[in-house]
Scaffold this active site. Structure first.
Site, PDB file in Angstrom:
ATOM      1  N   GLY A   1       0.817  -1.221   0.000  1.00  0.00           N
ATOM      2  CA  GLY A   1       0.000   0.000   0.000  1.00  0.00           C
ATOM      3  C   GLY A   1       0.843   1.260   0.000  1.00  0.00           C
ATOM      4  O   GLY A   1       0.555   2.221  -0.731  1.00  0.00           O
ATOM      5  N   CYS A   2       1.892   1.265   0.791  1.00  0.00           N
ATOM      6  CA  CYS A   2       2.754   2.452   0.888  1.00  0.00           C
ATOM      7  C   CYS A   2       3.543   2.659  -0.400  1.00  0.00           C
ATOM      8  O   CYS A   2       3.768   3.795  -0.820  1.00  0.00           O
ATOM      9  CB  CYS A   2       3.685   2.330   2.086  1.00  0.00           C
ATOM     10  SG  CYS A   2       2.784   2.287   3.662  1.00  0.00           S
ATOM     11  N   THR A   3       3.942   1.578  -1.038  1.00  0.00           N
ATOM     12  CA  THR A   3       4.655   1.682  -2.306  1.00  0.00           C
ATOM     13  C   THR A   3       3.725   2.226  -3.388  1.00  0.00           C
ATOM     14  O   THR A   3       4.103   3.131  -4.144  1.00  0.00           O
ATOM     15  CB  THR A   3       5.233   0.314  -2.720  1.00  0.00           C
ATOM     16  OG1 THR A   3       6.170  -0.092  -1.712  1.00  0.00           O
ATOM     17  CG2 THR A   3       5.924   0.381  -4.066  1.00  0.00           C
TER      18      THR A   3
ATOM     19  N   ALA B   1       3.251   5.976  -2.709  1.00  0.00           N
ATOM     20  CA  ALA B   1       4.451   6.744  -3.055  1.00  0.00           C
ATOM     21  C   ALA B   1       4.611   6.841  -4.575  1.00  0.00           C
ATOM     22  O   ALA B   1       4.945   7.912  -5.105  1.00  0.00           O
ATOM     23  CB  ALA B   1       5.686   6.106  -2.425  1.00  0.00           C
TER      24      ALA B   1
END
EC number: 1.11.1.24
Length: 156
Positions: free
Chosen positions: A44-46, A49
């Site tokens: 999710g964070c990738t 970003a």
């Protein structure tokens, strides 16, 4: 201090990936999209970003800086930036000082386990340093486009 839309955004000082100390106040005169995310290199964070990366030029054209904050150490941020070619600043908040100021350091539950961590959240701060928009408990899909649309319609 309680964070509230319409008030000055809480200032903080954190280390950037280049090792320099950065304050939110350093960005006065520019609009800022400040986003808190749980952890580098996770799906999710990738995705989030990379979405900010893909729309970076559009934010830049609106005189808007993107700043990401997570509790990960500087070395992990550096690898994250390098692996995904991220063109914006990531700040190190290992002691979750900024996360607590922005009230995103929360008790979380996952598979029956409780732990403290970042609640994925985004804040838009105008050129005078005022908090003008917040999203909490962010769902990644479509979020960056929504943030860009907000900046376009309200701060351009």
């Amino acid at each position: 201090m309680t964070i509230k839309v319409g008030n000055q955004a809480p200032d903080f000082e954190l280390r950037a990936t280049n090792g320099e100390s950065v304050r939110l106040a350093d960005f006065r005169g520019k609009n800022v999209v400040l986003y808190f995310y749980p952890k580098d290199m996770t799906p999710g964070c990738t995705t989030q970003a990379c979405d900010f990366r893909d729309y970076h030029q559009s934010f830049t054209e609106l005189d808007c800086m993107i700043i990401g904050i997570s509790p990960d150490p500087q070395e992990k941020h550096e690898k994250f930036i390098e692996k995904y070619n991220l063109p914006f600043t990531l700040l190190v908040d290992e002691e979750h000082k900024a996360a607590e100021l922005y009230e995103v350091w929360k008790l979380k539950k996952n598979f029956g386990k409780e732990y403290m961590g970042i609640e994925r959240s985004t804040f838009v701060i105008d050129k005078e340093g005022k908090l003008v928009k917040e999203w909490r408990k962010v769902k990644v899909k479509g979020h960056v486009e929504e943030a860009l649309q907000y900046v376009k319609e309200n701060l351009a």
